[in-house]
Write a protein that holds these residues in place. Structure first.
Motif, short mmCIF file in Angstrom:
data_model
loop_
_atom_site.label_atom_id
_atom_site.label_comp_id
_atom_site.label_asym_id
_atom_site.label_seq_id
_atom_site.Cartn_x
_atom_site.Cartn_y
_atom_site.Cartn_z
N ILE A 14 41.10 35.66 25.16
CA ILE A 14 41.35 36.43 23.94
C ILE A 14 42.81 36.39 23.49
CG2 ILE A 14 41.25 38.74 22.87
CD1 ILE A 14 38.49 37.72 23.28
N ALA A 15 43.72 36.70 24.38
CA ALA A 15 45.12 36.87 23.96
C ALA A 15 45.79 35.53 23.68
CB ALA A 15 45.88 37.62 25.05
N ARG A 16 46.88 35.61 22.92
CA ARG A 16 47.66 34.39 22.68
C ARG A 16 48.40 34.00 23.96
NH1 ARG A 16 50.83 33.83 16.98
NH2 ARG A 16 52.42 33.02 18.39
N ALA A 17 48.56 32.68 24.15
CA ALA A 17 49.18 32.19 25.39
C ALA A 17 50.62 32.68 25.53
CB ALA A 17 49.14 30.67 25.43
N ASP A 18 51.28 32.99 24.40
CA ASP A 18 52.68 33.42 24.48
C ASP A 18 52.82 34.93 24.57
OD1 ASP A 18 51.62 33.34 21.93
OD2 ASP A 18 53.44 32.68 20.94
N SER A 19 51.73 35.64 24.79
CA SER A 19 51.83 37.09 25.01
C SER A 19 51.92 37.40 26.49
CB SER A 19 50.57 37.79 24.46
OG SER A 19 50.68 37.95 23.06
N CYS A 20 52.62 38.48 26.80
CA CYS A 20 52.70 38.96 28.18
C CYS A 20 51.87 40.25 28.25
CB CYS A 20 54.17 39.24 28.51
SG CYS A 20 54.40 39.62 30.23
N LEU A 21 50.82 40.25 29.07
CA LEU A 21 49.93 41.42 29.16
C LEU A 21 50.06 42.05 30.53
CD1 LEU A 21 46.54 40.01 27.76
CD2 LEU A 21 48.47 40.92 26.46
N ASP A 22 50.36 43.32 30.56
CA ASP A 22 50.43 44.06 31.83
C ASP A 22 51.20 43.27 32.89
OD1 ASP A 22 48.98 46.57 31.22
OD2 ASP A 22 47.43 45.15 30.66
N GLY A 23 52.35 42.74 32.45
CA GLY A 23 53.28 42.11 33.38
C GLY A 23 53.04 40.63 33.65
N HIS A 24 52.04 40.01 33.02
CA HIS A 24 51.74 38.60 33.33
C HIS A 24 51.60 37.79 32.04
CE1 HIS A 24 51.05 39.44 37.64
NE2 HIS A 24 50.71 40.62 37.17
N LEU A 25 52.47 36.78 31.90
CA LEU A 25 52.43 35.92 30.72
C LEU A 25 51.11 35.14 30.70
CD1 LEU A 25 54.15 34.81 28.30
CD2 LEU A 25 54.78 32.92 29.81
N VAL A 26 50.42 35.18 29.57
CA VAL A 26 49.09 34.58 29.48
C VAL A 26 49.16 33.07 29.77
CG1 VAL A 26 47.16 34.16 27.92
CG2 VAL A 26 48.32 36.38 27.90
N TYR A 27 50.17 32.42 29.25
CA TYR A 27 50.31 30.97 29.47
C TYR A 27 50.40 30.65 30.97
CZ TYR A 27 52.41 26.34 29.65
OH TYR A 27 52.68 25.03 29.96
N ASP A 28 51.22 31.42 31.69
CA ASP A 28 51.37 31.17 33.13
C ASP A 28 50.05 31.38 33.86
OD1 ASP A 28 54.01 30.67 32.75
OD2 ASP A 28 54.72 32.62 33.50
N VAL A 29 49.32 32.43 33.46
CA VAL A 29 48.03 32.70 34.11
C VAL A 29 47.09 31.53 33.87
CG1 VAL A 29 45.98 34.17 34.07
CG2 VAL A 29 48.25 35.22 34.00
N ARG A 30 47.04 31.06 32.61
CA ARG A 30 46.09 29.96 32.30
C ARG A 30 46.46 28.69 33.06
NH1 ARG A 30 45.24 31.55 25.90
NH2 ARG A 30 44.23 33.52 26.44
N ARG A 31 47.76 28.44 33.20
CA ARG A 31 48.17 27.26 33.96
C ARG A 31 47.76 27.39 35.42
NH1 ARG A 31 54.28 25.59 33.33
NH2 ARG A 31 54.04 24.53 35.30
N ARG A 32 47.96 28.57 35.97
CA ARG A 32 47.55 28.79 37.37
C ARG A 32 46.03 28.65 37.52
NH1 ARG A 32 51.67 32.98 37.41
NH2 ARG A 32 50.12 34.63 37.13
N ILE A 33 45.30 29.11 36.51
CA ILE A 33 43.84 28.95 36.55
C ILE A 33 43.50 27.45 36.62
CG2 ILE A 33 41.73 29.10 35.14
CD1 ILE A 33 42.72 31.84 34.14
N GLY A 34 44.17 26.65 35.79
CA GLY A 34 43.92 25.20 35.76
C GLY A 34 44.26 24.57 37.10
N GLN A 35 45.37 25.02 37.71
CA GLN A 35 45.76 24.47 39.02
C GLN A 35 44.71 24.79 40.07
OE1 GLN A 35 49.55 26.40 39.32
NE2 GLN A 35 50.62 24.89 38.07
N CYS A 36 44.25 26.02 40.05
CA CYS A 36 43.24 26.45 41.03
C CYS A 36 41.93 25.69 40.80
CB CYS A 36 43.05 27.96 40.89
SG CYS A 36 41.76 28.59 41.93
N LEU A 37 41.58 25.52 39.53
CA LEU A 37 40.35 24.80 39.16
C LEU A 37 40.40 23.37 39.70
CD1 LEU A 37 37.75 25.22 37.49
CD2 LEU A 37 39.07 24.67 35.45
N ALA A 38 41.57 22.74 39.61
CA ALA A 38 41.71 21.36 40.11
C ALA A 38 41.52 21.31 41.62
CB ALA A 38 43.08 20.80 39.72
#
Ligand code: SF4
Length: 441
Positions: A224-248
């Motif tokens: 939902i959120a924009r990748a450049d938003s920081c939600l509850d202490g965690h930048l969305v872009y960083d979270v999505r990148r970590r998701i991709g790393q874990c997925l790999a």
């Protein structure tokens, strides 16, 4: 408001205080709903705005927000993101007492209760606390009581809400990106169960005493959120990148090129490419002028829009083994079309990798995923879903992997649509944490 357009595209509105609260509302994107001439004439020192994505109540002009009401105490305007789980019970109870409602939206219930309470107490802060104590659900709300502006967040902090400085004072918004783009400064997230008042020289905080831990919606970081938003202490872009790393790591595949589904799968793909070593390439070009398909209310609109929205780049795709990465699969119809687009462009193999675990359960807290039978994952194994998508393989991130990538503990997140166990009581559903997370894998 255009900065937050990705959160709702059905209607938009703005209310300002100028000797009483005046509002402009309309259907469509913010620039369609609010004409420049009308906005120019809408002057005020304080104001609130809203873009709507409907979950309760139809997509119609009368449900556009902010909702404005006039009381003995003064004018009140309210803009709400979220969903009130006990909205029907509250509405029925109030109707029995003789109250009338003009719309089908749960936001109207909140403002009517507030308007009534403020008329009795003459104290907006006390009335907000009184009304919050009766609400079950998710709500990030901005509220005007005459010229006073408040923002409040539900006791579990399900939907995001933050405050920051702007050139003219202070503001509250669903996402921190508002402050970056308006030349302001993000200050902090509003705490679960907190009410803040935005005053000329300060932000005054009131803890309502209703906070009950945390249950931030995982889907905000996933999609939902924009990748450049920081939600509850965690930048969305960083979270999505970590998701991709874990997925790999969890779902590796032998392939030639990683193609993101734009824009939702882009940051996840970057992470997948970093960990897998497979090159990343933009193989699907997006028409930026077509709205977000997931949040369109009608399935027909969503289906047509995929074809209008994406065009495959044959030079990237032809004769290659493609890893197609996206954030989530809800109904599966969009992904099936994308797989077919990529196949038609000459891909040798199409492997789909998804940055959220299978969504199998409804959301009751503000995302329009309501019936189990609409989900691709309902009653299907991963292999069945791959066949439905016409993909050569399909892999989802695990729940543990997702929780790690977000960086909050599972007990601070809502994972209801993945696990079927919810952070709030919902009729006919289970309350969360009756089982260990790995039992949902
Ligand atoms: S059920 Fe899913 S989409 Fe709804 S609030 Fe919880 S995590 Fe978010």
């Amino acid at each position: 408001m255009r900065v937050l357009q990705h959160r709702g595209q059905e209607s938009a509105g703005i209310a300002v205080y100028n000797n009483g609260i005046k509002a402009l509302k309309g259907m469509g994107l913010a620039h369609q709903a609010l004409r420049a001439d009308d906005l120019h004439n809408l002057k005020g020192e304080t104001g609130i705005g809203h873009v709507r994505y409907s979950t309760v109540g139809s997509s119609s002009p009368e449900n556009a927000q902010p909702v404005v009401m006039s009381t003995n105490y003064g004018d009140i305007a309210l803009a709400h993101n979220g969903e009130i789980v006990n909205g029907d019970q509250l509405r029925d109870g109030l109707k029995k007492k003789g109250w009338a409602f003009a719309t089908t939206s749960d936001s109207e219930i909140i403002i009517r209760m507030l308007a009534n309470d403020i008329s009795n107490t003459g104290d907006p802060v006390r009335s907000v606390k009184n009304v919050m104590a009766s609400l079950i659900g998710s709500y990030s709300i901005t509220l005007m009581v005459d010229s006073r502006v408040f923002a409040l967040r539900d006791p579990l902090g399900i939907r995001p809400l933050c405050v920051g400085r702007t050139k003219g004072g202070y503001a509250a918004a669903s996402e921190s990106v508002v402050f970056d783009t308006l030349g302001g400064e993000f200050m902090r997230d509003v705490e679960p169960g907190e009410l803040v008042e935005l005053l000329p020289g300060e932000i005054r905080s009131t803890k309502t005493g209703l906070a009950r831990g945390k249950a931030h919606c995982m889907f905000e970081w996933v999609y939902i959120a924009r990748a450049d938003s920081c939600l509850d202490g965690h930048l969305v872009y960083d979270v999505r990148r970590r998701i991709g790393q874990c997925l790999a790591r969890e779902q590796p595949v032998d392939a030639d090129v990683i193609v993101p589904v734009p824009d939702s799968g882009r940051s996840h793909s970057m992470g997948y490419a970093e960990t897998s070593g497979i090159p990343y390439s933009e193989g699907l070009m997006k028409n930026r002028y077509v709205e977000r398909t997931f949040i369109m209310p009608e399935q027909n609109d969503r289906t047509t829009s995929v074809m209008l929205k994406l065009n495959p780049l044959k030079s990237v795709i032809k004769d290659k083994r493609i890893v197609l990465v996206d954030d989530s699969i809800v109904r599966g119809t969009t992904m099936r079309q994308i797989v077919q687009l990529v196949r038609n462009a000459g891909a040798k193999e199409v492997h789909v990798r998804i940055g959220s675990p299978p969504i199998r359960m409804p959301c009751y807290f503000g995302i329009d995923m309501k019936t189990r039978d609409q989900f691709a994952a309902t009653g299907r194994t991963v292999e069945d879903i791959a066949r439905m998508l016409t993909a050569d393989s399909l892999g989802y991130i695990s729940i543990d992997g997702l929780v790690d990538a977000i960086g909050h503990s599972a007990s601070d997140l809502c994972l209801g649509c993945l696990t079927g166990e919810y952070p709030l009581p919902v009729e006919g559903e289970k309350v969360r944490f009756q089982k260990k997370l790995d039992s949902f894998a």
